[in-house]
Design an enzyme around this catalytic site. Structure first.
Site, PDB file in Angstrom:
ATOM      1  N   LYS A   1    -118.105 -19.295  35.171  1.00  0.00           N
ATOM      2  CA  LYS A   1    -119.274 -18.776  34.986  1.00  0.00           C
ATOM      3  C   LYS A   1    -120.688 -19.423  34.398  1.00  0.00           C
ATOM      4  O   LYS A   1    -121.803 -19.683  34.745  1.00  0.00           O
ATOM      5  CB  LYS A   1    -119.216 -17.390  33.321  1.00  0.00           C
ATOM      6  CG  LYS A   1    -118.228 -16.201  34.911  1.00  0.00           C
ATOM      7  CD  LYS A   1    -118.196 -15.329  34.360  1.00  0.00           C
ATOM      8  CE  LYS A   1    -117.646 -14.637  35.465  1.00  0.00           C
ATOM      9  NZ  LYS A   1    -116.694 -13.447  33.944  1.00  0.00           N
TER      10      LYS A   1
ATOM     11  N   SER B   1    -108.802 -15.586  32.068  1.00  0.00           N
ATOM     12  CA  SER B   1    -109.964 -15.022  31.363  1.00  0.00           C
ATOM     13  C   SER B   1    -110.795 -17.152  31.281  1.00  0.00           C
ATOM     14  O   SER B   1    -112.056 -16.705  31.374  1.00  0.00           O
ATOM     15  CB  SER B   1    -110.194 -14.256  29.920  1.00  0.00           C
ATOM     16  OG  SER B   1    -109.325 -13.373  30.582  1.00  0.00           O
TER      17      SER B   1
ATOM     18  N   GLN C   1    -115.690 -10.632  28.605  1.00  0.00           N
ATOM     19  CA  GLN C   1    -114.796 -10.707  29.645  1.00  0.00           C
ATOM     20  C   GLN C   1    -113.599 -10.200  29.452  1.00  0.00           C
ATOM     21  O   GLN C   1    -112.964  -9.426  27.940  1.00  0.00           O
ATOM     22  CB  GLN C   1    -114.244 -12.668  29.783  1.00  0.00           C
ATOM     23  CG  GLN C   1    -113.570 -13.224  30.327  1.00  0.00           C
ATOM     24  CD  GLN C   1    -113.834 -12.337  32.408  1.00  0.00           C
ATOM     25  OE1 GLN C   1    -115.020 -13.412  32.395  1.00  0.00           O
ATOM     26  NE2 GLN C   1    -112.989 -11.986  32.447  1.00  0.00           N
TER      27      GLN C   1
END
Ligand code: NAP
Length: 279
Positions: free
Chosen positions: A48, A41, A92
């Protein structure tokens, strides 16, 4: 056989997204909620954040302990909902097991729901299609963008989607059907996946199981979109056995370098679209 260049498609989307911000006197703000310290993650979130920086979006990281309670997490999302400086919110996944993903995603304000995951947005998207919402689910839209970038004629084709999640499989199925494909959905109760995949002109695989789709499971000349991400000794790989696919299919997305970068680019596009709509 053509290897589809996801990075090139992503660059084009990012360029167009950046252009939309020309003349704006402030930058959009994307809040990214990360619960716990799952290494995969963390890598996705870093990508991002990097992409935000390149485009001119401010990323606001909200990092929370894996032991956070459901109520505390709901409060954090609610604070972002009420924060006038925040334009878009994403949580997320996956979340720790003691948290209800459904409840958390549904608590995101519909006006800031950058991934189209809250019930009102996703419901509208399912009922009335992609043009009924300001932004659509990112990975499914990335799949469609890849097909369009490769000039794949979808109408009248046989499409098979392996995987039926709310995040990827279901919305991809809908988008393909809306564009005139005849779509078959496979999931973990499907008895013989190969029977279906062998007639797929367009095959989309989103499961999270290495080599799930392998030799003898492809139609000659098909287009294969591999959404899956799995760890292996060399880093990451998809759900499709790339070596056996490449002998028979017409084109395929690699992992890494296929759907992943386009998904991040679609997230950037959605952030800017929400920002422009709400300002
Ligand atoms: P998910 O929520 O775990 O859903 C997996 C789906 O696969 C479910 O529908 C499940 O069936 C089905 N499935 C499980 N085992 C199967 C089997 N043996 N044969 C056929 N179907 C099977 O996962 P997700 O969020 O959709 O993500 C899927 C994969 O895509 C993961 O590897 C994820 O990391 C990756 N992903 C990549 C991107 C990207 O940008 N590249 C973005 C999102 C996700 P049931 O419905 O019957 O349980």
């Amino acid at each position: 056989m053509k290897i589809i260049d996801g990075k090139k498609i992503a660059s084009k989307i990012e360029f167009e997204t950046k252009q939309k911000l020309v003349g704006c006197d402030k930058a959009p703000v994307l809040a990214i909620v990360l619960v716990g310290s799952d290494s995969a993650s963390k890598i996705y979130v870093d990508k991002k954040v990097k992409s935000c920086l390149e485009i001119g979006i401010i990323s606001k990281m909200v990092e929370l302990s894996k032991n956070i309670s459901q109520e505390e997490l709901l409060n954090s999302v609610n604070d972002l909902n009420n924060d006038k400086a925040v334009d878009a919110i994403m949580v997320q996944l996956p979340l720790p097991k003691h948290i209800s993903e459904k409840d958390i995603l549904n608590s995101i304000s519909s006006a800031k729901d950058v991934e189209c995951v809250c019930c009102s947005n996703f419901g509208r998207f399912c009922e009335y299609g992609e043009y009924s919402v300001i932004v659509s689910p990112v990975t499914p839209m990335a799949v469609m963008k890849i097909l369009d970038s490769c000039d794949v004629d979808i109408e009248g084709k046989n499409a098979v989607v392996v995987g039926n999640s709310n995040i990827v499989g279901k919305p991809v199925t809908m988008l393909l059907a809306d564009r005139g494909a005849t779509v078959t959905v496979c999931h973990d109760k499907t008895k013989d996946i190969a029977i279906h995949t062998r007639w797929a002109d367009i095959l989309v695989v989103a499961v999270g199981k290495k080599n799930l789709i392998s030799k003898g499971m492809f139609k000659k000349g098909s287009v294969v979109i591999d959404v899956g991400i799995n760890r292996n000794d060399n880093g990451i790989c998809g759900d499709v056995d790339f070596e056996s696919a490449k002998e028979i299919v017409n084109s395929i997305t690699p992992v890494p370098g296929g759907v992943g970068p386009v998904t991040v680019a679609m997230l950037m596009k959605n952030t800017v679209d929400l920002f422009l709509k709400n300002n």
